[in-house]
Enzyme design. Structure first.
Site, PDB file in Angstrom:
ATOM      1  N   ARG A   1       3.152   1.103   4.166  1.00 40.64           N
ATOM      2  CA  ARG A   1       2.095   0.864   3.184  1.00 40.64           C
ATOM      3  C   ARG A   1       2.459   1.595   1.883  1.00 40.64           C
ATOM      4  O   ARG A   1       2.596   2.826   1.892  1.00 40.64           O
ATOM      5  CB  ARG A   1       0.796   1.397   3.779  1.00 40.64           C
TER       6      ARG A   1
ATOM      7  N   TYR B   1       5.806  18.869  -2.400  1.00 34.91           N
ATOM      8  CA  TYR B   1       5.310  18.362  -3.690  1.00 34.91           C
ATOM      9  C   TYR B   1       6.501  18.000  -4.564  1.00 34.91           C
ATOM     10  O   TYR B   1       7.480  18.746  -4.618  1.00 34.91           O
ATOM     11  CB  TYR B   1       4.455  19.420  -4.400  1.00 34.91           C
TER      12      TYR B   1
ATOM     13  N   LYS C   1       3.531  -5.940   3.040  1.00 41.01           N
ATOM     14  CA  LYS C   1       3.072  -7.294   3.393  1.00 41.01           C
ATOM     15  C   LYS C   1       4.271  -8.079   3.932  1.00 41.01           C
ATOM     16  O   LYS C   1       4.864  -7.681   4.922  1.00 41.01           O
ATOM     17  CB  LYS C   1       2.415  -7.954   2.183  1.00 41.01           C
TER      18      LYS C   1
ATOM     19  N   GLU D   1       6.093  16.137  -7.913  1.00 38.45           N
ATOM     20  CA  GLU D   1       5.645  15.397  -9.107  1.00 38.45           C
ATOM     21  C   GLU D   1       6.757  15.386 -10.153  1.00 38.45           C
ATOM     22  O   GLU D   1       7.519  16.347 -10.289  1.00 38.45           O
ATOM     23  CB  GLU D   1       4.381  16.043  -9.685  1.00 38.45           C
TER      24      GLU D   1
ATOM     25  N   THR E   1       3.707  -4.552  -3.332  1.00 38.02           N
ATOM     26  CA  THR E   1       3.489  -3.611  -2.238  1.00 38.02           C
ATOM     27  C   THR E   1       4.694  -3.758  -1.326  1.00 38.02           C
ATOM     28  O   THR E   1       5.477  -4.713  -1.445  1.00 38.02           O
ATOM     29  CB  THR E   1       2.204  -3.912  -1.447  1.00 38.02           C
TER      30      THR E   1
ATOM     31  N   ASP F   1       2.937  -9.683 -10.256  1.00 38.64           N
ATOM     32  CA  ASP F   1       2.585  -8.926  -9.053  1.00 38.64           C
ATOM     33  C   ASP F   1       3.003  -9.790  -7.863  1.00 38.64           C
ATOM     34  O   ASP F   1       2.347 -10.779  -7.526  1.00 38.64           O
ATOM     35  CB  ASP F   1       1.075  -8.682  -9.068  1.00 38.64           C
TER      36      ASP F   1
HETATM   37  N1  DSN Z   1      -5.787  -6.588   0.265  1.00 39.96           N
HETATM   38  C1  DSN Z   1      -4.632  -7.386  -0.062  1.00 39.96           C
HETATM   39  C2  DSN Z   1      -4.756  -8.774   0.455  1.00 39.96           C
HETATM   40  O1  DSN Z   1      -5.336  -8.905   1.506  1.00 39.96           O
HETATM   41  O2  DSN Z   1      -4.283  -9.711  -0.150  1.00 39.96           O
HETATM   42  C3  DSN Z   1      -4.351  -7.369  -1.486  1.00 39.96           C
HETATM   43  O3  DSN Z   1      -4.627  -6.129  -2.016  1.00 39.96           O
END
Ligand code: DSN
Length: 491
Positions: A294, A79, A288, A81, A285, A256
């Site tokens: 993730r 933990y 991607k 935090e 994120t 974003d």
């Molecule tokens: N789920 C993602 C996408 O497919 O673009 C975005 O959160």
């Protein structure tokens, strides 16, 4: 078009340590099998399925074995935090190292003054950013101290004042059907509830972002937060222009970049197309196009960094230390010159895929692409997105249905299919393979017939002509075998 071999400068990391990684995975699966064999079986099967399908989901990728292995350790057991050096638990010295290294790589890679590596996902990163912007911009007693104080230390009067001030803040983001994301103020998401929200769209003729209209909407609405970024817009955005608009109306620019962070990291998007120097706060994120684990990240200009740093415990629960460690490894990979070659290839491949569709008569939203996304309008095939997505899956082509601007079929059935090139580029696909992918997709869609239900056309039902799935499977199997996922990795 001639086949381009994957050179060592564009190959995904992992082949050089495949034997060691194979031994590690074999041992791990053996241990898992001894406790819960169904999980070991599903894990093995997932690798086989991913190896055997044409993965074209624009938001997915394949992280390297180094990134994946980093997640499977005892760092998960701690933990932590709080923030680096200021934790609510004892014994966080190693987590401090992990989080510092992840943040350092993120700052260096993106040229950001401050980076926060704790968000567990993209929505968490956006929530941290929203709260940081509110805490920095909204004048209300107690708000600036919220992160520092325990929330229980605020009086009920403080909370009442906060609720009144926070409740009516304004957010302007791209609409979902123009390619914006659920978390950019869309109603079913908390962002659409916590803010007084409006959307900007794209030009109905060209499908392109109209900066003049966006500026007019911002002048009229005067948002506290202008959100840039998208998850289904197949074009680059001029973030310098977005910042000018934000400055003119006194808004904070939050971008974003979850979808295109890999193209920013890989220096495909530079200058006005790189959001980081223009936005006050940038979120992303890491899984991607960036090809990490993730998770999420927040980058911020100095005036927002103190508030972002209080993301945990204000918005987030305990940091996932094992995932922060994997972010650090992925970011270290993304700082290698080979990642720039990869990112360029992702964009080049998207162009090849778009050209492959266009020359076969398909209609694309905006007429093409200049990022990693291609958005195909399937109404010209007489199909809904739902029918097209299912028929493609029958043939081993994994995509997702997506709204197109002013979609006649709504957000559930949709009229579009979104394609992305990051994952198959990691496997080594080049322009030749992506042209062939376009041919296979068009073959499937041309051989898909919507089924008429007795009460009218069903937006989900279809039939795929005999032999189509087998033909497409066979053609993709050849390309997949020539471009193996995790080369040298054997279980
Ligand atoms: N789920 C993602 C996408 O497919 O673009 C975005 O959160």
């Amino acid at each position: 078009m001639t086949a381009e071999p994957v050179t060592s400068s564009t190959a995904a990391p992992g082949a050089e340590y495949a034997d060691t990684a194979s031994a590690a995975y074999r041992a791990a699966l053996q241990v898992i099998e001894s406790v819960e064999p169904r999980i070991a079986a599903a894990t093995r099967k997932e690798l086989a399925d991913q190896r055997d399908s044409l993965k074209l989901i624009a938001s997915e990728n394949y992280a390297s074995p180094a990134v994946l292995l980093t997640m499977g350790t005892w760092l998960s057991d701690k933990y932590a935090e709080g923030t680096i050096g200021h934790r609510f638990y004892a014994g966080c010295q190693n987590v401090d190292v992990v989080e510092s290294v992840a943040a350092e790589h993120a700052r260096e890679l993106f040229g950001a003054p401050y980076a926060y590596a704790q968000p567990h996902s993209g929505i968490d990163a956006n929530l941290v950013a929203f709260w940081a912007i509110l805490a920095t911009r909204v004048e209300a007693p107690g708000l600036a101290e919220l992160g520092a104080k325990h929330v229980n230390d605020l009086s009920e009067t403080d909370w009442e004042s906060l609720r009144n001030k926070l409740g009516n803040q304004r957010l302007l983001g791209m609409s979902l059907d123009a390619g914006g994301h659920l978390t950019h103020g869309f109603r079913p998401n908390i962002s659409g509830k916590m803010f007084h929200q409006r959307s900007y769209g794209t030009d109905p003729e060209t499908g392109l972002l109209d900066y003049d209209k966006l500026a007019a909407a911002a002048r009229e609405f005067k948002p506290l937060i202008l959100v840039g970024g998208y998850s289904a817009y197949p074009r680059r955005v001029n973030f310098a222009k977005l910042r000018e608009i934000a400055d003119e109306v006194g808004a904070t620019l939050m971008v974003d970049m979850a979808h295109f962070a890999g193209l920013v990291a890989g220096k495909v998007f530079t200058g006005d197309e790189d959001p980081v120097p223009h936005a006050h706060v940038t979120t992303t994120t890491t899984h991607k196009s960036l090809r990490g684990p993730r998770g999420g990240l927040v980058l911020a200009q100095p005036e927002y960094s103190d508030a972002v740093d209080k993301g945990c415990p204000m918005v987030l629960g305990g940091p996932l230390s094992h995932v922060m460690a994997a972010k650090a490894v992925a970011l270290a990979e993304a700082r290698q010159p080979s990642f720039q070659a990869y990112a360029q290839r992702v964009a080049d491949n998207a162009k090849a895929l778009a050209e492959g569709f266009l020359k076969r008569g398909a209609r694309l939203v905006t007429g093409g692409t200049d990022n990693h996304i291609v958005l195909l309008d399937v109404t010209s095939f007489g199909l809904t997105g739902r029918q097209a997505e299912s028929a493609l899956l029958d043939a081993g082509v994994v995509t997702n249905r997506n709204s197109i601007p002013a979609d006649p079929n709504g957000a559930w059935y949709t009229s579009g299919i979104r394609f992305g090139t990051p994952a198959l580029t990691t496997r080594g696909f080049g322009a030749t393979e992506f042209d062939r992918v376009a041919e296979l997709v068009v073959d499937v869609l041309n051989n898909t017939t919507p089924t008429q239900a007795s009460s009218g056309p069903s937006k989900a039902k279809y039939t795929l002509a005999d032999g189509t799935a087998e033909r497409v499977h066979a053609a993709s199997a050849e390309m997949l075998a020539a471009n193996p996922l995790y080369p040298g990795l054997t279980l």
